[in-house]
Design an enzyme around this catalytic site. Structure first.
Site, PDB file in Angstrom:
ATOM      1  N   CYS A  21       0.826  -1.076   0.011  1.00 16.71           N
ATOM      2  CA  CYS A  21       0.211   0.100  -0.099  1.00 16.71           C
ATOM      3  C   CYS A  21       0.928   1.184   0.082  1.00 16.71           C
ATOM      4  O   CYS A  21       1.835   1.474   0.866  1.00 16.71           O
ATOM      5  CB  CYS A  21      -0.928  -0.030   1.228  1.00 16.71           C
ATOM      6  SG  CYS A  21      -1.861   1.420   1.130  1.00 16.71           S
TER       7      CYS A  21
ATOM      8  N   CYS B 242      -1.419   5.550   7.092  1.00 16.46           N
ATOM      9  CA  CYS B 242      -3.014   4.925   7.111  1.00 16.46           C
ATOM     10  C   CYS B 242      -2.860   4.243   8.389  1.00 16.46           C
ATOM     11  O   CYS B 242      -1.903   3.426   8.751  1.00 16.46           O
ATOM     12  CB  CYS B 242      -3.289   4.277   6.094  1.00 16.46           C
ATOM     13  SG  CYS B 242      -4.935   3.660   6.246  1.00 16.46           S
TER      14      CYS B 242
ATOM     15  N   CYS C  26      -4.084  -0.537   8.904  1.00 16.17           N
ATOM     16  CA  CYS C  26      -2.966  -1.746   8.930  1.00 16.17           C
ATOM     17  C   CYS C  26      -1.836  -1.310   9.861  1.00 16.17           C
ATOM     18  O   CYS C  26      -1.303  -0.259   9.921  1.00 16.17           O
ATOM     19  CB  CYS C  26      -2.409  -2.264   7.647  1.00 16.17           C
ATOM     20  SG  CYS C  26      -3.782  -2.703   6.358  1.00 16.17           S
TER      21      CYS C  26
ATOM     22  N   CYS D  38      -7.933   0.343  -1.552  1.00 12.17           N
ATOM     23  CA  CYS D  38      -7.364  -0.125  -0.401  1.00 12.17           C
ATOM     24  C   CYS D  38      -6.815  -1.721  -0.703  1.00 12.17           C
ATOM     25  O   CYS D  38      -7.674  -2.750  -1.159  1.00 12.17           O
ATOM     26  CB  CYS D  38      -8.278  -0.180   0.547  1.00 12.17           C
ATOM     27  SG  CYS D  38      -7.824  -0.858   2.307  1.00 12.17           S
TER      28      CYS D  38
ATOM     29  N   GLN E 259     -18.615 -11.719  10.163  1.00 12.50           N
ATOM     30  CA  GLN E 259     -16.724 -11.636  10.120  1.00 12.50           C
ATOM     31  C   GLN E 259     -16.466 -10.975   8.586  1.00 12.50           C
ATOM     32  O   GLN E 259     -17.094 -11.274   7.798  1.00 12.50           O
ATOM     33  CB  GLN E 259     -16.480 -13.173  10.013  1.00 12.50           C
ATOM     34  CG  GLN E 259     -16.415 -13.586  11.439  1.00 12.50           C
ATOM     35  CD  GLN E 259     -15.524 -13.117  12.596  1.00 12.50           C
ATOM     36  OE1 GLN E 259     -14.718 -12.189  12.414  1.00 12.50           O
ATOM     37  NE2 GLN E 259     -15.504 -13.432  13.764  1.00 12.50           N
TER      38      GLN E 259
ATOM     39  N   TYR F 114     -23.909 -15.311  22.687  1.00 10.95           N
ATOM     40  CA  TYR F 114     -23.534 -14.295  21.672  1.00 10.95           C
ATOM     41  C   TYR F 114     -23.647 -14.725  20.358  1.00 10.95           C
ATOM     42  O   TYR F 114     -22.609 -14.766  19.076  1.00 10.95           O
ATOM     43  CB  TYR F 114     -22.240 -13.963  22.076  1.00 10.95           C
ATOM     44  CG  TYR F 114     -21.925 -13.732  23.552  1.00 10.95           C
ATOM     45  CD1 TYR F 114     -21.783 -12.375  24.155  1.00 10.95           C
ATOM     46  CD2 TYR F 114     -21.213 -14.710  24.133  1.00 10.95           C
ATOM     47  CE1 TYR F 114     -21.773 -12.376  25.451  1.00 10.95           C
ATOM     48  CE2 TYR F 114     -20.926 -14.500  25.531  1.00 10.95           C
ATOM     49  CZ  TYR F 114     -21.071 -13.562  26.050  1.00 10.95           C
ATOM     50  OH  TYR F 114     -20.773 -13.422  27.299  1.00 10.95           O
TER      51      TYR F 114
ATOM     52  N   GLU G 192     -28.704 -13.784  22.415  1.00  7.41           N
ATOM     53  CA  GLU G 192     -28.012 -12.563  21.769  1.00  7.41           C
ATOM     54  C   GLU G 192     -28.792 -11.334  22.318  1.00  7.41           C
ATOM     55  O   GLU G 192     -29.961 -11.191  22.459  1.00  7.41           O
ATOM     56  CB  GLU G 192     -28.163 -12.571  20.392  1.00  7.41           C
ATOM     57  CG  GLU G 192     -27.872 -11.293  19.573  1.00  7.41           C
ATOM     58  CD  GLU G 192     -26.321 -10.867  19.794  1.00  7.41           C
ATOM     59  OE1 GLU G 192     -26.037  -9.549  20.294  1.00  7.41           O
ATOM     60  OE2 GLU G 192     -25.361 -11.651  19.675  1.00  7.41           O
TER      61      GLU G 192
ATOM     62  N   ASP H  88     -18.931 -16.577  21.876  1.00  6.74           N
ATOM     63  CA  ASP H  88     -18.326 -15.926  21.004  1.00  6.74           C
ATOM     64  C   ASP H  88     -18.395 -14.437  21.348  1.00  6.74           C
ATOM     65  O   ASP H  88     -19.153 -13.714  20.699  1.00  6.74           O
ATOM     66  CB  ASP H  88     -18.858 -16.170  19.529  1.00  6.74           C
ATOM     67  CG  ASP H  88     -17.979 -15.353  18.643  1.00  6.74           C
ATOM     68  OD1 ASP H  88     -16.939 -14.660  18.987  1.00  6.74           O
ATOM     69  OD2 ASP H  88     -18.398 -15.654  17.211  1.00  6.74           O
TER      70      ASP H  88
ATOM     71  N   CYS I   8     -11.785 -12.856  19.896  1.00 10.22           N
ATOM     72  CA  CYS I   8     -10.926 -11.965  19.018  1.00 10.22           C
ATOM     73  C   CYS I   8      -9.940 -11.249  19.949  1.00 10.22           C
ATOM     74  O   CYS I   8      -9.226 -10.421  19.404  1.00 10.22           O
ATOM     75  CB  CYS I   8     -11.808 -11.077  18.029  1.00 10.22           C
ATOM     76  SG  CYS I   8     -12.683  -9.978  19.280  1.00 10.22           S
TER      77      CYS I   8
END
Length: 470
Positions: A89, A95, A98, A177, A301, A330, A351, A396, A423
């Site tokens: 990139c 930026c 990332c 991008c 996702q 979740y 949820e 999750d 995550c």
């Protein structure tokens, strides 16, 4: 004060004197942190340096100094690491989207593996944690199925869209991008020009004035269907209906143009009100042989292929027989609930967001899955009162991990298997420690998966099994 204590104090004072904001120091980078920064040492203290990689020797300016550590800024690369590459990139140095464009992909996987192991050892207290080799991707670019860009107007009056510059709220203007699906790139530059020609006001976050805040693009990786959503402070955009029809005609893959109203002074992107201006309010995506309707603000996702790979790993590990009762805590829109429901006797999804539960029911109907039940409510409130004995509980949670009441409920419900998708390795390690310290559950395996190449983020799935005598 003894002579040795006095000498120690003098040495400590000398060490303190070496640490001054603005000071230039030479640092050898020894690791990468879970925030993406390089980690080195100056004297006896840690220095965190963005834009570096393990093996770099760098001249670093200290920009924030704390008693035990400092944050630095790369000034000069004295000796590059063998893991350093040229970013794909052209604005990677500016930026904030990332952190690791300058790190070769093979070493990105090594670093992420290390982050998971270190979190389980340091936070979870696990010795030799059963972490499997990380699941990488074949193509570490062009994977994102969603991109949401803040909008700003340049000093010359041009409409800009991009990600924020590192450590600021200044926009790095983008026309493409490399990590988003390449089919979205043509829309980015052209839609900005259309907004410019329409003369629509661009939101001023400092003064909370004018209208357009964000441009959001979403694509079904398997279907190619695209949604375009404008986020505005209000709904008064002259000519929007005509422009929406122009976009639908120009882009054959575009199935819907939507307007989200967010009138609040907030960092949240979407408001509560989303209006379909043209086409339909959702795109259709395929995952694990099922169809899912996805709206602009639906959690799904961003890496469709890796989500499917992770689901395959869960199925292989559980070896479902068809007579199980499964609870998906979740559950969102049923992304994991519905594929798993096809392999078990009964599935229950929990949820807190009512809108997600509504979509989960729609997706169950779309796929003619009838052995599933979805319930609205916080997991910590609904899980303890299910009045059933699940064989499997799938977790999750968001990045903050599970509420303590969820851990307590699991100890009471005592499912045979707990599958924990996370995550955030830090909160995963914390919760796994809580689940295993009662000696009711054994941690069998942790599988990291790279959902977010070019960044320090990842997903993990942990498998726990109840001891047979518990």
């Amino acid at each position: 004060m003894t002579s040795s204590e006095l000498n120690s104090k003098i040495q400590h004072s000398k060490s303190d004197a070496l640490w001054q904001q603005g000071q230039l120091v030479e640092v050898e980078i020894a690791d990468l942190s879970d925030s993406g920064d390089g980690v080195g040492r100056f004297g006896d203290r840690v220095v965190f340096v963005p834009d570096t990689v393990t093996g770099d020797r760098a001249l670093v300016r200290l920009v924030r100094v704390r008693p035990q550590y400092a944050h630095g800024k790369l000034q000069e690369l004295l000796k590059p690491s063998p893991h350093r590459i040229r970013p794909r990139c052209i604005v990677a140095d500016k930026c904030g989207g990332c952190q690791w464009q300058h790190v070769d992909y093979a070493y990105q996987l090594v670093a992420k593996q290390n982050i998971v192991v270190q979190a389980l050892e340091r936070i979870g207290g696990f010795t030799h944690p059963p972490v499997q080799p990380i699941l990488g991707v074949g193509k570490p670019l062009g994977y994102r199925n969603k991109a949401t860009y803040p909008l700003r107007r340049s000093p010359t009056g041009q409409v800009q869209a991009g990600y924020y510059q590192k450590g600021s709220h200044q926009i790095v203007n983008l026309n493409q991008c490399p990590i988003q699906d390449s089919r979205l790139n043509p829309l980015l530059a052209e839609v900005k020009q259309d907004i410019q020609e329409r003369g629509w006001g661009i939101y001023d976050e400092k003064n909370h004035r004018s209208k357009l805040r964000h441009l959001s693009l979403r694509i079904g990786r398997r279907t190619g269907e695209i949604l375009l959503t404008l986020v505005s402070k209000d709904g008064n955009l002259a000519g929007l209906e005509d422009q929406a029809q122009t976009w639908l005609h120009r882009y054959p893959e575009l199935v819907g143009v939507l307007l989200n109203i967010n009138p609040d002074r907030t960092n949240a992107i979407f408001g509560a009100d989303t209006r379909c201006i043209a086409g339909q309010p959702y795109l259709t995506e395929e995952l694990a042989g099922l169809k899912f309707q996805i709206r602009p603000d639906t959690f799904f996702q961003v890496n469709t292929e890796q989500a499917e790979a992770l689901l395959k790993l869960i199925l292989e590990r559980l070896q479902l027989q068809g007579d199980e009762v499964l609870v998906d805590a979740y559950c969102g829109i049923g992304t994991l609930t519905l594929p798993l429901a096809k392999r078990v006797k009964r599935a229950i999804g929990l949820e807190v967001q009512a809108e997600a539960i509504e979509q989960a029911w729609q997706n169950a109907t779309l796929n003619q899955i009838e052995n599933v039940d979805f319930q609205t409510g916080a997991v910590e409130a609904t899980l303890p009162h299910l009045n059933l004995q699940p064989h499997i509980v799938l977790l999750d949670p968001p990045r903050r991990g599970c509420d303590p009441a969820v851990i307590t409920a699991l100890q009471t419900l005592r499912p045979d298997h707990i599958v924990y998708v996370s995550c955030n390795p830090a909160t995963l390690a914390r919760d796994l420690k809580l689940l295993t310290q009662s000696r009711r559950y054994a941690l069998q395996q942790v599988q990291p998966a790279d959902f977010f190449p070019q960044t320090a983020h990842m997903e993990c799935v942990a498998f726990l099994q109840r001891f047979s005598n518990q």
